[in-house]
Design a protein around this motif. Structure first.
Motif, PDB file in Angstrom:
ATOM      1  N   ALA A 152       0.826  -1.207   0.000  1.00  0.00           N
ATOM      2  CA  ALA A 152       0.000   0.000   0.000  1.00  0.00           C
ATOM      3  C   ALA A 152       0.861   1.259   0.000  1.00  0.00           C
ATOM      4  CB  ALA A 152      -0.929  -0.011   1.209  1.00  0.00           C
ATOM      5  N   THR A 153       1.945   1.231   0.762  1.00  0.00           N
ATOM      6  CA  THR A 153       2.835   2.392   0.805  1.00  0.00           C
ATOM      7  C   THR A 153       3.599   2.532  -0.499  1.00  0.00           C
ATOM      8  OG1 THR A 153       3.069   2.021   3.190  1.00  0.00           O
ATOM      9  CG2 THR A 153       4.611   3.553   2.170  1.00  0.00           C
ATOM     10  N   SER A 204       7.351   8.736  -6.334  1.00  0.00           N
ATOM     11  CA  SER A 204       8.197   9.862  -5.918  1.00  0.00           C
ATOM     12  C   SER A 204       9.681   9.615  -6.167  1.00  0.00           C
ATOM     13  CB  SER A 204       7.982  10.160  -4.434  1.00  0.00           C
ATOM     14  OG  SER A 204       8.546   9.130  -3.623  1.00  0.00           O
ATOM     15  N   ARG A 215       1.753   4.329  -3.212  1.00  0.00           N
ATOM     16  CA  ARG A 215       1.700   5.775  -2.981  1.00  0.00           C
ATOM     17  C   ARG A 215       3.055   6.448  -3.182  1.00  0.00           C
ATOM     18  NH1 ARG A 215       0.428   5.692   2.093  1.00  0.00           N
ATOM     19  NH2 ARG A 215       2.454   6.317   2.929  1.00  0.00           N
ATOM     20  N   GLU A 216       4.143   5.782  -2.770  1.00  0.00           N
ATOM     21  CA  GLU A 216       5.433   6.456  -2.683  1.00  0.00           C
ATOM     22  C   GLU A 216       6.411   6.130  -3.811  1.00  0.00           C
ATOM     23  OE1 GLU A 216       5.978   8.816  -0.660  1.00  0.00           O
ATOM     24  OE2 GLU A 216       4.209   8.558   0.601  1.00  0.00           O
TER      25      GLU A 216
END
Length: 360
Positions: free
Chosen positions: A278-279, A286, A282-283
């Motif tokens: 999940a992280t 970046s 999202r990340e």
């Protein structure tokens, strides 16, 4: 960009590739350069803390991580502080042996890369092999990334222990991770922003197979029962399960030897994978460092189209290379095609100044 090693689009890896002979007993590979290799034991003093962006529980205690620095032997006049290095992180159930497998000739990843100018640090991750082992419920994927970060910092500062001499300091550090080690590699990179390149082998966040989900579910059931051994569970509940997940076309001698070596993974690592995914979703966008993604076309853990889905996550990097290795399963360093995998990775590393001869 997407690269299939059988196609004319394989420009990045083509200079170092040779044809793969299906059914051959040894892995196909380009001829090694005549570079003397030096392998020396290393150890790192770390804490099992979790300052990564993936929330999960760890005990915070001090442990020792052990492994080897394998690279081209130093030559008179070399500036050791300018040397690049790659820290290799194995996946669930494996260990340092995944990168330095020498039971059957022709599969020693770290030594072959060293012959071609790439220095590697290969370790047993925390909770595995000869390295320190916290309680299995007090290890987790986020803490594994934090420990990798601590090792990266020690490699840069020269504050680790090196057999037979003063520890070398490295200006350029890349991370390479296989399977769950690939997840740890990503988490370290976007949490701490302290590496210069990322290599992710046989891993994708969003496209695991049903067989993989079943294996993780079975491991979770074992962990709920206390673990086997306590606090741990195997990835694959039998030798046959493990082999079906790991191999597509491997020498039977290799399959037998590797099957006898795995370490049960800490239950906390398994339990934190969903949070890690999940992280990641999202990340990972970046991340801006150069990235190499590589998966075998017969990977039973992350089958096609896993590679393409993972490539799309790296929206923030302008330098993403995705490679498919033909006739290859999950355990890419010990399949018969291991030479093709090494050649593709060496080509990418040298093209991004991670070979000793190309360091700036």
């Amino acid at each position: 960009m997407m690269i299939g090693l059988r196609s004319a689009a394989a420009a990045t890896a083509a200079a170092l590739l040779v044809p793969f002979a299906a059914g051959s007993a040894a892995p196909a590979t380009a001829a090694p350069l005549s570079v003397p290799v030096q392998s020396r034991a290393v150890s790192f003093q770390v804490h099992n803390t979790n300052r990564s962006m993936v929330p999960c529980e760890s005990d915070g205690a001090a442990y020792t991580i052990v492994g080897h620095l394998v690279g081209p032997a130093a030559r008179p006049g070399d500036d050791d502080t300018a040397r690049p290095v790659v820290l290799d992180l194995h996946g669930l159930g494996f260990g340092e042996f995944f990168w330095s497998f020498d039971t059957v000739a022709g599969y020693d990843w770290a030594r072959t890369l060293a012959e071609r100018g790439v220095a590697s640090v290969v370790v047993d991750r925390i909770g595995y092999g000869r390295s320190g082992r916290p309680p299995g419920t007090q290890s987790c994927i986020g803490a594994q990334a934090d420990v990798a970060h601590q090792i990266v910092q020690e490699l840069r500062s020269g504050s680790y222990a090196l057999e037979g001499g003063v520890a070398l300091r490295f200006v350029r550090v890349a991370l390479a991770g296989h399977s769950a080690g690939g997840a740890i590699t990503q988490i370290e990179a976007y949490s701490f922003h302290d590496v210069d390149g990322v290599v992710v082998l046989s891993y994708a966040d969003l496209r695991p197979s049903l067989r993989t989900l079943a294996a993780l579910t079975q491991a979770g059931v074992v962990c709920l029962g206390g673990g086997n051994p306590p606090g741990h569970a195997p990835f694959g509940q039998s030798d046959a399960d493990f082999q079906a997940l790991m191999f597509h076309d491997a020498d039977p001698k290799v399959v037998a030897a590797v099957t006898a070596m795995p370490n049960p993974e800490p239950c906390g690592d398994d339990a934190s994978l969903l949070s890690a995914i999940a992280t990641d979703v999202r990340e990972v966008p970046s991340m801006t460092v150069p990235v190499l993604l590589l998966i075998g076309d017969h990977d039973a853990v992350f089958p096609p189209p896993a590679l393409e889905s993972q490539r799309r996550l790296f929206a923030g990097s302008r330098d993403v290379t995705a490679v498919t290795i033909p006739d290859t399963g999950h355990a890419v360093t010990v399949e018969r095609s291991a030479g093709l995998t090494r050649d593709a990775v060496i080509s990418w590393l040298c093209g991004h100044a991670f070979c000793a001869s190309t360091a700036e």
